[in-house]
Scaffold this motif. Structure first.
Motif, mmCIF file in Angstrom:
data_model
loop_
_atom_site.group_PDB
_atom_site.id
_atom_site.type_symbol
_atom_site.label_atom_id
_atom_site.label_comp_id
_atom_site.label_asym_id
_atom_site.label_seq_id
_atom_site.Cartn_x
_atom_site.Cartn_y
_atom_site.Cartn_z
ATOM 1 N N LEU A 261 12.943 6.181 7.384
ATOM 2 C CA LEU A 261 14.223 6.526 6.766
ATOM 3 C C LEU A 261 14.738 7.868 7.264
ATOM 4 C CD1 LEU A 261 13.693 5.370 3.051
ATOM 5 C CD2 LEU A 261 15.045 4.259 4.840
ATOM 6 N N TRP A 262 13.819 8.701 7.764
ATOM 7 C CA TRP A 262 14.234 9.959 8.393
ATOM 8 C C TRP A 262 14.385 9.811 9.908
ATOM 9 C CZ3 TRP A 262 15.829 14.077 5.730
ATOM 10 C CH2 TRP A 262 15.462 14.182 4.386
ATOM 11 N N LEU A 263 13.518 9.009 10.513
ATOM 12 C CA LEU A 263 13.564 8.848 11.966
ATOM 13 C C LEU A 263 14.851 8.186 12.442
ATOM 14 C CD1 LEU A 263 9.955 7.747 13.022
ATOM 15 C CD2 LEU A 263 11.210 9.753 13.795
ATOM 16 N N ILE A 264 15.255 7.125 11.764
ATOM 17 C CA ILE A 264 16.425 6.367 12.217
ATOM 18 C C ILE A 264 17.705 7.214 12.170
ATOM 19 C CG2 ILE A 264 17.875 4.351 11.718
ATOM 20 C CD1 ILE A 264 15.299 2.941 10.770
ATOM 21 N N PRO A 265 18.017 7.865 11.041
ATOM 22 C CA PRO A 265 19.213 8.733 11.048
ATOM 23 C C PRO A 265 19.090 9.878 12.043
ATOM 24 C CG PRO A 265 18.503 8.293 8.797
ATOM 25 C CD PRO A 265 17.410 7.809 9.694
ATOM 26 N N GLY A 266 17.838 10.395 12.235
ATOM 27 C CA GLY A 266 17.654 11.486 13.191
ATOM 28 C C GLY A 266 17.986 11.058 14.608
ATOM 29 N N PHE A 267 17.502 9.880 14.989
ATOM 30 C CA PHE A 267 17.808 9.384 16.334
ATOM 31 C C PHE A 267 19.301 9.128 16.497
ATOM 32 C CE2 PHE A 267 18.088 5.807 19.401
ATOM 33 C CZ PHE A 267 17.559 6.449 20.505
ATOM 34 N N LEU A 268 19.930 8.611 15.443
ATOM 35 C CA LEU A 268 21.366 8.353 15.493
ATOM 36 C C LEU A 268 22.147 9.654 15.648
ATOM 37 C CD1 LEU A 268 23.834 6.495 15.189
ATOM 38 C CD2 LEU A 268 23.612 6.743 12.701
ATOM 39 N N VAL A 269 21.769 10.673 14.911
ATOM 40 C CA VAL A 269 22.469 11.956 14.982
ATOM 41 C C VAL A 269 22.337 12.569 16.367
ATOM 42 C CG1 VAL A 269 22.445 14.335 14.131
ATOM 43 C CG2 VAL A 269 22.338 12.437 12.521
ATOM 44 N N LYS B 91 0.828 -1.189 0.000
ATOM 45 C CA LYS B 91 0.000 0.000 0.000
ATOM 46 C C LYS B 91 0.868 1.247 0.000
ATOM 47 C CE LYS B 91 -3.785 -2.208 2.520
ATOM 48 N NZ LYS B 91 -4.625 -2.144 3.746
ATOM 49 N N LEU B 92 0.293 2.334 -0.553
ATOM 50 C CA LEU B 92 1.017 3.600 -0.603
ATOM 51 C C LEU B 92 1.290 4.119 0.802
ATOM 52 C CD1 LEU B 92 2.155 5.886 -2.315
ATOM 53 C CD2 LEU B 92 -0.115 6.943 -2.310
ATOM 54 N N SER B 93 0.341 3.891 1.734
ATOM 55 C CA SER B 93 0.539 4.343 3.110
ATOM 56 C C SER B 93 1.720 3.640 3.765
ATOM 57 C CB SER B 93 -0.733 4.122 3.935
ATOM 58 O OG SER B 93 -1.086 2.745 3.931
ATOM 59 N N ASP B 94 1.898 2.335 3.469
ATOM 60 C CA ASP B 94 3.041 1.597 4.016
ATOM 61 C C ASP B 94 4.357 2.158 3.481
ATOM 62 O OD1 ASP B 94 1.309 -0.001 5.406
ATOM 63 O OD2 ASP B 94 1.261 -1.570 3.867
ATOM 64 N N ILE B 95 4.381 2.486 2.198
ATOM 65 C CA ILE B 95 5.592 3.052 1.603
ATOM 66 C C ILE B 95 5.937 4.378 2.265
ATOM 67 C CG2 ILE B 95 6.582 3.955 -0.529
ATOM 68 C CD1 ILE B 95 4.922 1.927 -2.058
ATOM 69 N N LYS B 96 4.920 5.203 2.538
ATOM 70 C CA LYS B 96 5.167 6.487 3.192
ATOM 71 C C LYS B 96 5.668 6.298 4.611
ATOM 72 C CE LYS B 96 1.983 9.273 0.448
ATOM 73 N NZ LYS B 96 0.805 10.178 0.465
ATOM 74 N N HIS B 97 5.178 5.227 5.293
ATOM 75 C CA HIS B 97 5.682 4.942 6.635
ATOM 76 C C HIS B 97 7.146 4.513 6.576
ATOM 77 C CE1 HIS B 97 1.693 4.371 9.031
ATOM 78 N NE2 HIS B 97 1.903 5.599 8.633
ATOM 79 N N TYR B 98 7.511 3.734 5.572
ATOM 80 C CA TYR B 98 8.918 3.377 5.397
ATOM 81 C C TYR B 98 9.758 4.635 5.212
ATOM 82 C CZ TYR B 98 7.393 -1.468 4.674
ATOM 83 O OH TYR B 98 6.863 -2.717 4.849
ATOM 84 N N LEU C 272 10.201 6.972 23.068
ATOM 85 C CA LEU C 272 9.591 8.298 23.120
ATOM 86 C C LEU C 272 9.893 9.093 21.861
ATOM 87 C CD1 LEU C 272 10.283 9.280 26.850
ATOM 88 C CD2 LEU C 272 8.112 8.599 25.821
ATOM 89 N N PHE C 273 11.130 9.031 21.389
ATOM 90 C CA PHE C 273 11.512 9.770 20.190
ATOM 91 C C PHE C 273 10.708 9.289 18.985
ATOM 92 C CE2 PHE C 273 14.065 10.111 16.329
ATOM 93 C CZ PHE C 273 14.348 11.468 16.316
ATOM 94 N N PHE C 274 10.691 7.980 18.768
ATOM 95 C CA PHE C 274 9.988 7.426 17.613
ATOM 96 C C PHE C 274 8.479 7.673 17.710
ATOM 97 C CE2 PHE C 274 13.983 5.457 16.882
ATOM 98 C CZ PHE C 274 14.001 4.996 15.582
ATOM 99 N N ALA C 275 7.906 7.478 18.922
ATOM 100 C CA ALA C 275 6.455 7.605 19.080
ATOM 101 C C ALA C 275 5.997 9.050 18.907
ATOM 102 C CB ALA C 275 6.031 7.080 20.448
#
Length: 345
Positions: A14-22, A3-10, A126-129
């Motif tokens: 892709l932004w959340l993971i590098p953001g948390f790492l930074v 689904k398009l919504s699943d792709i948008k969640h992916y 907390l960050f991801f949620a």
């Protein structure tokens, strides 16, 4: 096919993971901890684990929770708690075994190590949620606005589809009356009708057009109406425009003019008249149409005509600042339209 919504969640992750790492790397820099390259590799290793667990928790587990399945949901959350506390510790141990993770600093007791990793996991949740919640909130708001725009445009098109044929049928009736009387004015009326049709077919597809285009059609329509009457009908049409290229929705003003002839002049036996004035200055439109009527007092029925009701609804969809006032006195009807053209939606 996903689904398009699943792709948008992916894409969100892709932004959340590098953001948390930074954020974690910036914290390491702020603490001026030594051996930064090793710490960076450690952070990447830990972020891989918490990202996978957070994705499973927020995208697959939490959406399926309900009060009807509170008991099973409670044990599911306990399982995730175990994964965050013990699982992250085991993931760290796996990194040490594979020589990916580097033990830094002095050795600490097992319970302190697990406590530190649990705190790390809670901050990750907390960050991801929070970011995910904000993303879904603004996305839902944006989608609602787009849906509103689409529905309003569909309604606007529907109103035009009602008004335009209504206007066209009235014009055809005028020509029919001339043809029935075998009037020599019938050819001229057909020529003017062809101009109106050409404009309706090819010039009204865009949401806005130059006001001078509407003025030409209005003049043709007035001339077409005058062919039906003798010299007793008095028509006054004047305008004061600072810019003839001022944009305006096509055929927006025509319903008031049409109403003046159909429900005014045509029903007046003595001294029928139609007075039309249009002014546009500093993006302020002022349009007044006065016409004679056959009744000494108004009965309010004119406001329910399709032309006026559709015009009111179109104005609601097109502008935020406008007013349409209709008044009927003794043998006279007045429609006054004011629009702040800068307030278009």
């Amino acid at each position: 096919m996903k689904k398009l919504s699943d792709i948008k969640h992916y894409q969100l992750y892709l932004w959340l993971i590098p953001g948390f790492l930074v954020l974690n790397l910036l914290e390491d820099l702020a603490q001026q901890s030594g051996n930064f390259p090793a710490r960076m590799v450690n952070e990447v290793w830990l972020v891989i684990f918490v990202s996978v667990v957070n994705y499973r928790l927020l995208e697959h587990t939490v959406p399926k929770l309900s009060w009807k399945k509170a008991f099973s949901g409670f044990f599911t959350l306990l399982l995730y708690g175990f994964a965050y506390s013990i699982g992250l510790f085991l993931w760290r141990a796996l990194g040490l075994t594979l020589h990916i993770f580097t033990a830094l600093g002095e050795p600490v007791p097992l319970e302190d190590r697990i406590g530190t990793l649990l705190g790390y996991s809670i901050s990750a949740i907390l960050f991801f949620a929070v970011i995910r919640h904000l993303y879904l909130h603004f996305k839902l708001k944006r989608d609602a606005q787009q849906l509103l725009i689409v529905s309003q445009q569909a309604e606007l098109n529907y109103l035009k589809s009602q008004t335009n044929p209504h206007f066209l049928f009235n014009t055809l009736n005028n020509i029919y009356s001339l043809a029935r009387d075998k009037s020599d004015l019938a050819p001229e009326s057909i020529l003017r009708l062809s101009k109106i049709l050409r404009y309706m077919l090819y010039e009204t597809g865009e949401p806005y057009t130059a006001v001078e285009q509407d003025l030409k059609i209005m003049e043709d329509y007035i001339a077409l109406e005058k062919l039906r009457y003798d010299d007793t009908l008095r028509v006054s049409f004047n305008y004061d425009l600072e810019d003839m290229r001022q944009s305006l929705p096509p055929l927006l003003l025509i319903p008031l003019v049409e109403n003046a002839f159909k429900h005014g002049a045509s029903e007046t036996r003595e001294a029928p008249f139609v007075d039309i004035h249009l002014s546009i200055k500093n993006r302020q439109l002022y349009f007044v149409v006065k016409n004679s009527t056959g009744d000494p007092v108004g009965n309010g029925n004119v406001q329910t005509q399709i032309g006026l009701s559709n015009l009111r609804r179109q104005l609601e969809l097109l502008y935020k600042d406008y007013s349409l006032d209709v008044q009927q006195g003794n043998f006279q009807f007045t429609a006054t339209l004011k629009i702040n053209l800068a307030s278009h939606v």
